[in-house]
Enzyme design. Structure first.
Site, PDB file in Angstrom:
ATOM      1  N   GLY A 144       1.991  -7.938  -4.445  1.00 38.59           N
ATOM      2  CA  GLY A 144       0.561  -7.847  -4.150  1.00 38.59           C
ATOM      3  C   GLY A 144       0.196  -8.124  -2.704  1.00 38.59           C
ATOM      4  O   GLY A 144      -0.969  -8.381  -2.394  1.00 38.59           O
ATOM      5  N   GLU A 171       8.036 -10.218  -5.360  1.00 37.30           N
ATOM      6  CA  GLU A 171       8.378  -8.845  -5.770  1.00 37.30           C
ATOM      7  C   GLU A 171       7.349  -7.854  -5.232  1.00 37.30           C
ATOM      8  O   GLU A 171       6.596  -7.253  -5.987  1.00 37.30           O
ATOM      9  CB  GLU A 171       8.560  -8.737  -7.290  1.00 37.30           C
ATOM     10  N   GLY A 181       5.830  -4.415  -3.606  1.00 34.80           N
ATOM     11  CA  GLY A 181       6.080  -2.981  -3.677  1.00 34.80           C
ATOM     12  C   GLY A 181       5.386  -2.306  -2.507  1.00 34.80           C
ATOM     13  O   GLY A 181       6.006  -1.934  -1.508  1.00 34.80           O
ATOM     14  N   ARG A 182       4.057  -2.220  -2.608  1.00 38.27           N
ATOM     15  CA  ARG A 182       3.251  -1.475  -1.640  1.00 38.27           C
ATOM     16  C   ARG A 182       3.547  -1.871  -0.189  1.00 38.27           C
ATOM     17  O   ARG A 182       3.754  -1.007   0.665  1.00 38.27           O
ATOM     18  CB  ARG A 182       1.766  -1.746  -1.934  1.00 38.27           C
ATOM     19  N   CYS A 233     -10.237  21.526  -8.940  1.00 41.99           N
ATOM     20  CA  CYS A 233     -11.617  21.852  -9.320  1.00 41.99           C
ATOM     21  C   CYS A 233     -12.320  20.598  -9.825  1.00 41.99           C
ATOM     22  O   CYS A 233     -12.751  20.540 -10.987  1.00 41.99           O
ATOM     23  CB  CYS A 233     -11.613  22.927 -10.398  1.00 41.99           C
ATOM     24  N   TYR A 251       2.817   4.111  -4.177  1.00 44.07           N
ATOM     25  CA  TYR A 251       1.794   4.487  -5.170  1.00 44.07           C
ATOM     26  C   TYR A 251       1.131   5.811  -4.765  1.00 44.07           C
ATOM     27  O   TYR A 251      -0.089   5.904  -4.704  1.00 44.07           O
ATOM     28  CB  TYR A 251       0.746   3.388  -5.323  1.00 44.07           C
TER      29      TYR A 251
HETATM   30  C1  PLP Z   1       4.419  -7.391 -12.270  1.00 47.32           C
HETATM   31  C2  PLP Z   1       4.247  -6.738 -10.951  1.00 47.32           C
HETATM   32  N1  PLP Z   1       5.018  -7.119  -9.924  1.00 47.32           N
HETATM   33  C3  PLP Z   1       4.916  -6.544  -8.708  1.00 47.32           C
HETATM   34  C4  PLP Z   1       3.993  -5.549  -8.471  1.00 47.32           C
HETATM   35  C5  PLP Z   1       3.924  -4.939  -7.105  1.00 47.32           C
HETATM   36  O1  PLP Z   1       2.681  -5.104  -6.526  1.00 47.32           O
HETATM   37  P1  PLP Z   1       2.408  -4.568  -5.037  1.00 47.32           P
HETATM   38  O2  PLP Z   1       2.914  -3.183  -4.990  1.00 47.32           O
HETATM   39  O3  PLP Z   1       0.936  -4.668  -4.877  1.00 47.32           O
HETATM   40  O4  PLP Z   1       3.163  -5.470  -4.114  1.00 47.32           O
HETATM   41  C6  PLP Z   1       3.160  -5.130  -9.509  1.00 47.32           C
HETATM   42  C7  PLP Z   1       2.145  -4.089  -9.301  1.00 47.32           C
HETATM   43  O5  PLP Z   1       1.353  -3.752 -10.129  1.00 47.32           O
HETATM   44  C8  PLP Z   1       3.283  -5.742 -10.790  1.00 47.32           C
HETATM   45  O6  PLP Z   1       2.517  -5.371 -11.820  1.00 47.32           O
END
Ligand code: PLP
Length: 413
Positions: free
Chosen positions: A228, A264, A266-267, A362, A391
């Protein structure tokens, strides 16, 4: 080193739209993030942000493992980066998914409910009788006050389908230490409470989760404080303050010897390495505003529609117009306001005027950037949407209207 702009120039119109990923940029960024993290802080990449095998492999030297949230992700990641540790999370795990994860020897299960724990315990007894399966109950703790600003999105601290209610979580965690589940081993606690947080807010979350977990009074070796970390789509040059976050996490680990922290993200790892590259097909005025329709749209890059932002972009002017019919262009006449175009190194168009960049679908929701400055934008010019490495393709509704799929290019592999 292949330059992004050179590569985009080299693409034929029929090769557009395309996703272009710069793996050297990804490696440099991931190395800097890793460098900022102290000892006893592990990083798992949340594969849901972008599970392209090339991305997973490029990240391998910089992460301790991968977080997967479905049986599909599990099988895919295990194939792309064989032998790497996996943590299996996500709500609504099915018995089949859990069985396959147990058969594959998945190291950690992020358990989302008391029901899931009972199911896992029984399946572990049957499928993996000789070992104790690592478990981290996921807890839905309140997000500390003041942590949810701007574009952040809470998944914890309010009624959601994610994790255990804190009022129930204590008994679930304790049951993992009193012999109720001999085939399971309590490793620690997991929480992913919000996305889009700044470093100071993330530290507040980490402190709150660690304090709750250690306050249970049961032996824990690890606490996963989730992902996050924020990405600023309005200011792509501004990045999450990994140095400040790392320093704060170092203080937290010093205060808790013997505890390993895990994050953990991601983004904030992969957003910066990807561009969605396309070209303008048509330009027109409608009720006093200018619109440019690009090849492709939100069925390939849904992020701006779901998050409600303007996807940052730059324009690569293409002077050649090979067609016998006239070339439409924006006039630059007043019609709205917007932020300056952002950063890929391609030359920005001159300031003034505004245009809405829409796709080929559309639906009026198919907008990639609304009322942004792009005077002089012409059909045939190329548009490079930045921050498209997370994403983006994998959360989009690809088949709506049956347009062709984009190309995929991995530079500097
Ligand atoms: C359980 C869990 N971990 C990690 C993430 C990764 O979050 P982010 O991509 O915002 O860092 C998510 C995203 O929804 C998640 O649900």
């Amino acid at each position: 080193m292949t330059d992004l702009t050179d590569h985009v120039r080299s693409l034929d119109s029929t090769g557009l739209p395309s996703y272009v990923y710069d793996l050297a940029a990804l490696r440099t960024h991931a190395a800097a993030v890793r460098q900022a993290l102290p000892e006893r802080v592990e990083m798992y990449y949340a594969a849901k942000a972008n599970p392209e095998p090339e991305i997973l492999a490029a990240l391998a030297p910089y992460v301790e493992g991968y977080e997967v949230s479905s049986g599909g992700e599990l099988a895919h990641v295990a194939k792309a980066v064989p032998g790497r540790p996996l943590a299996f999370g996500g709500p609504g795990k099915t018995p089949d998914e859990i069985t396959i994860a147990l058969e594959r020897g998945v190291e950690r299960f992020h358990v989302e409910s008391a029901h899931e724990l009972r199911m896992l315990a029984e399946l572990a007894r049957r499928v993996a009788p000789g070992r104790r399966v690592g478990v981290l109950p996921r807890v839905n703790l309140p997000v500390p006050d003041g942590s949810l600003e701007g574009g952040s999105l809470a998944m914890g601290g309010r009624p959601t389908p994610f994790g255990l209610d804190p009022a129930r979580a204590r008994e679930v965690v304790v049951a993992l230490t009193d012999g109720t589940y001999p085939h399971l081993e309590l490793r620690g606690v997991h929480a992913h409470l919000a996305s889009g947080l700044e470093a100071a807010e993330q530290l507040g979350v980490a402190r709150a989760v660690v304090s709750w977990a250690t306050g249970l009074g049961v032996p824990l070796t690890e606490v996963n404080v989730g992902g996050g970390m924020g990405v600023d789509y309005a200011d792509p040059e501004r990045r999450f303050d990994w140095a400040a976050y790392g320093e704060g996490l170092a203080r937290l680990t010093e205060a808790h010897p013997g505890l390993t922290l895990r994050i953990e993200p991601g983004r904030a790892l992969t957003a910066y390495c990807g561009w969605y590259v396309t070209e303008v097909l048509d330009v027109k005025r409608s009720h006093g505003e200018e619109f440019a329709v690009v090849r492709g749209g939100t069925h390939h890059l849904r992020t701006p529609a779901t998050k409600g932002h303007d996807q940052p972009f730059s324009v690569l002017a293409v002077d050649d117009w090979p067609h016998p019919w006239p070339r439409p262009a924006t006039t630059g006449e007043p019609g709205g306001t917007g932020a300056a175009p952002h950063g890929t190194g391609a030359a920005p168009v001159q300031a003034g005027g505004s245009v809405t960049l829409a796709g080929q679908l559309c639906t009026p929701k198919d907008v990639l950037a609304r009322r942004v400055p792009a005077p002089g934008l012409r059909a045939g010019d190329r548009v490079l949407f930045a921050l498209a490495g997370a994403y983006a393709w994998n959360i989009s509704h690809h088949d709506f209207l049956m347009h062709p799929r984009p190309g995929f290019h991995f530079l500097n592999a």
